[in-house]
Structure formats: structure tokens, C-alpha cells
Design a protein around this motif. Structure first.
Motif, PDB file in Angstrom:
ATOM      1  N   ALA A 178      70.066  18.918  64.082  1.00 13.31           N
ATOM      2  CA  ALA A 178      70.300  19.154  62.656  1.00 13.31           C
ATOM      3  C   ALA A 178      69.010  18.948  61.866  1.00 13.31           C
ATOM      4  O   ALA A 178      68.684  19.730  60.962  1.00 13.31           O
ATOM      5  N   ASP A 179      68.267  17.905  62.210  1.00 12.37           N
ATOM      6  CA  ASP A 179      67.000  17.644  61.543  1.00 12.37           C
ATOM      7  C   ASP A 179      66.000  18.768  61.813  1.00 12.37           C
ATOM      8  O   ASP A 179      65.275  19.203  60.908  1.00 12.37           O
ATOM      9  N   LEU A 196      72.097  31.361  61.055  1.00 12.13           N
ATOM     10  CA  LEU A 196      71.155  32.026  61.963  1.00 12.13           C
ATOM     11  C   LEU A 196      70.457  31.006  62.850  1.00 12.13           C
ATOM     12  O   LEU A 196      70.284  31.229  64.055  1.00 12.13           O
ATOM     13  N   ALA A 197      70.053  29.886  62.271  1.00 12.36           N
ATOM     14  CA  ALA A 197      69.359  28.853  63.048  1.00 12.36           C
ATOM     15  C   ALA A 197      70.249  28.331  64.173  1.00 12.36           C
ATOM     16  O   ALA A 197      69.799  28.183  65.323  1.00 12.36           O
ATOM     17  N   ILE A 198      71.503  28.069  63.864  1.00 18.31           N
ATOM     18  CA  ILE A 198      72.428  27.581  64.893  1.00 18.31           C
ATOM     19  C   ILE A 198      72.657  28.656  65.948  1.00 18.31           C
ATOM     20  O   ILE A 198      72.689  28.372  67.154  1.00 18.31           O
ATOM     21  N   ARG A 199      72.778  29.894  65.502  1.00 17.40           N
ATOM     22  CA  ARG A 199      73.000  30.975  66.460  1.00 17.40           C
ATOM     23  C   ARG A 199      71.795  31.144  67.389  1.00 17.40           C
ATOM     24  O   ARG A 199      71.961  31.304  68.606  1.00 17.40           O
ATOM     25  N   LEU A 200      70.600  31.093  66.837  1.00 14.78           N
ATOM     26  CA  LEU A 200      69.397  31.191  67.668  1.00 14.78           C
ATOM     27  C   LEU A 200      69.331  30.028  68.656  1.00 14.78           C
ATOM     28  O   LEU A 200      68.915  30.206  69.811  1.00 14.78           O
ATOM     29  N   VAL A 226      60.646  27.996  66.713  1.00 14.94           N
ATOM     30  CA  VAL A 226      59.705  29.111  66.900  1.00 14.94           C
ATOM     31  C   VAL A 226      60.394  30.437  66.588  1.00 14.94           C
ATOM     32  O   VAL A 226      59.838  31.299  65.895  1.00 14.94           O
ATOM     33  N   ALA A 227      61.613  30.613  67.098  1.00 12.83           N
ATOM     34  CA  ALA A 227      62.346  31.861  66.870  1.00 12.83           C
ATOM     35  C   ALA A 227      62.672  32.060  65.398  1.00 12.83           C
ATOM     36  O   ALA A 227      62.601  33.172  64.870  1.00 12.83           O
ATOM     37  N   LEU A 228      63.009  30.971  64.718  1.00  9.47           N
ATOM     38  CA  LEU A 228      63.344  31.056  63.299  1.00  9.47           C
ATOM     39  C   LEU A 228      62.105  31.391  62.472  1.00  9.47           C
ATOM     40  O   LEU A 228      62.184  32.170  61.513  1.00  9.47           O
ATOM     41  N   GLY A 253      65.078  23.101  73.583  1.00 18.76           N
ATOM     42  CA  GLY A 253      65.898  24.070  72.862  1.00 18.76           C
ATOM     43  C   GLY A 253      65.671  24.009  71.373  1.00 18.76           C
ATOM     44  O   GLY A 253      65.621  25.041  70.687  1.00 18.76           O
ATOM     45  N   ASP A 254      65.511  22.800  70.833  1.00 20.43           N
ATOM     46  CA  ASP A 254      65.219  22.644  69.408  1.00 20.43           C
ATOM     47  C   ASP A 254      63.876  23.292  69.063  1.00 20.43           C
ATOM     48  O   ASP A 254      63.744  23.965  68.035  1.00 20.43           O
ATOM     49  N   ALA A 255      62.879  23.057  69.917  1.00 20.72           N
ATOM     50  CA  ALA A 255      61.545  23.609  69.670  1.00 20.72           C
ATOM     51  C   ALA A 255      61.568  25.132  69.730  1.00 20.72           C
ATOM     52  O   ALA A 255      60.947  25.813  68.900  1.00 20.72           O
ATOM     53  N   ALA A 256      62.304  25.682  70.693  1.00 16.89           N
ATOM     54  CA  ALA A 256      62.395  27.140  70.826  1.00 16.89           C
ATOM     55  C   ALA A 256      63.098  27.750  69.617  1.00 16.89           C
ATOM     56  O   ALA A 256      62.725  28.829  69.139  1.00 16.89           O
TER      57      ALA A 256
END
Length: 228
Positions: free
Chosen positions: A127-128, A89-93, A71-73, A65-68
């Protein structure tokens, strides 16, 4: 390289196969065995890839999920966004791409006392991942404070999101905005206090110590080192 690709493919197949069972059996040994049967991956290889079975599958799901999210960001144009909006936005994605029931099962697993430290580490890793994706360049104590603040925001938002029944999780995004606003207010207050002569005099010694703290250079350097 070919062997590495084969291993990664096996990991992906097992994780994908497990997801349909986790909603019923959690991130458990039962889900792990069902994933082996459904994916066709050799049981010995599966155990080598995920020694703890369902627990390691849950960890892999979180990291995926972090990796995805990264990529989306990266695919978004962030130039017109304020920094706080980029974080939101990052948290929402990150959450929009996740399956709520699988995250719920993971939260239950990592709330257990013997998995709690690892669960906290996964939130820190998210978070990182967010700060790294946003191009954070902090290498001093701010590296830690940024991730600590965002871990608190992310953890609270996940818990709210898990219970959110509003349309398109609208209540969660409002909650997230409020939490980020709280952090911004705290940072503003901290910046003002740091400029005062009284604060500088009082914190002269502690600040000297904080100046020696540096960000880790890699996983082998965690949690970082003191300079000098």
C-alpha cells in the motif's frame, strides 16, 4: 559498490531459481536448498542473504513485485485518469505481474500465526509503495489512513484474485472497482460529517491529538511520532 552489485545478483539468481520449486514445495527450506543447487550460489552466501531460507525468499519475492509495480506505473501516462482509477491500475499492475501460485503459497505461509504480523507488514508495504508511486504528499494522520484503507482493499482483492477463474481475471477487476467505490463513499461521508458543527464540537479534543501525528521519516522512524 562492486560487492553490493554481486550480492544483489546473487539474491536475484536465488529468487529466480527458487520460483520453479515453490509451486511444489512452497516457500520452504526444500525450495531454498533447491535454489542454491540450481543457482550455483555459495551455500554460505545464500544463508547470509536469506537467513530464514524460504521465508526470506517469500519476502524478497513480495518486495520485488512492489518494485516492478512502481516501474510499470511510472511508464504509464496517468494524466487522463481519475485518482481512483490510478489506484486501481496500480493494484492491477501489481497482480498481473505476479504468479498466482507463488502468491497463493506466500499467502498460506503468512497466514500462519508466527508469520501473520510479517504478512500484514508486507501488505502495508505494498500500500505504501502504491501511494508513493502515485506521488502521495500526505505527512499527517492521512498518511496512515490512506495506507490502512488501501491495505484492506489490496488484501481483499488478493484473496478474491486467488480464487478467480474468470477470463483474464475480469471478476477480480470488477471486485476491485467495487471496493474502491466503497472507500470513496466512506471518504465522502467522512468529509461531510467533519464539516458539521456537532462533529467539530464532539471531536475537538481527539482532533487536536490527531493533528500532532506525523508520517515516519524513514524505516528508523516507524511507525511515526507525535509532534510536540
Amino acid at each position: 559498490m562492486e560487492r553490493e552489485n554481486t550480492m544483489e545478483q546473487a539474491k536475484a539468481r536465488l529468487l529466480q531459481a527458487a520460483e520453479m520449486h515453490v509451486a511444489f514445495d512452497g516457500w520452504s527450506e526444500a525450495s531454498f536448498q533447491a535454489a542454491i543447487a540450481d543457482s550455483g550460489v555459495n551455500p554460505g552466501l545464500a544463508r547470509a542473504l536469506f537467513p530464514r531460507g524460504g521465508v526470506d525468499l517469500a519476502v524478497a519475492y513480495h518486495h520485488a513485485g512492489d518494485a516492478a509495480m512502481a516501474v510499470a506505473l511510472a511508464a504509464r501516462d496517468l494524466t487522463a485518469l481519475r485518482y481512483r482509477d490510478r489506484v486501481a491500475l496500480a493494484i492491477r499492475l501489481r497482480l498481473e505481474a505476479a504468479d498466482k501460485e507463488l502468491v497463493r503459497r506466500g499467502s498460506t505461509l503468512f497466514a500462519l500465526p508466527h508469520h501473520a504480523i510479517e504478512g500484514a507488514g508486507l501488505i502495508w508495504a505494498t500500500a505504501d509503495a502504491i501511494w508513493t508511486a502515485l506521488g502521495d504528499t500526505a505527512r499527517d494522520v492521512n498518511w496512515y489512513s490512506k495506507r490502512a484503507s488501501l491495505s484492506a482493499v489490496y488484501g481483499a482483492t488478493v484473496l478474491f484474485w486467488l480464487g478467480d477463474t474468470s477470463d483474464n481475471n475480469a471478476a477480480t477487476w470488477e471486485f476491485l472497482d467495487r471496493r474502491i467505490e466503497n472507500i470513496m463513499q466512506f471518504e465522502k461521508l467522512k468529509a461531510g460529517a467533519q464539516k458539521s458543527p456537532g462533529f467539530q464540537a464532539l471531536m475537538k479534543g481527539p482532533l487536536k491529538i490527531l493533528e500532532r501525528i506525523s508520517a515516519p521519516k524513514g524505516t528508523s522512524d516507524l511507525p511515526g511520532k507525535m509532534k510536540g
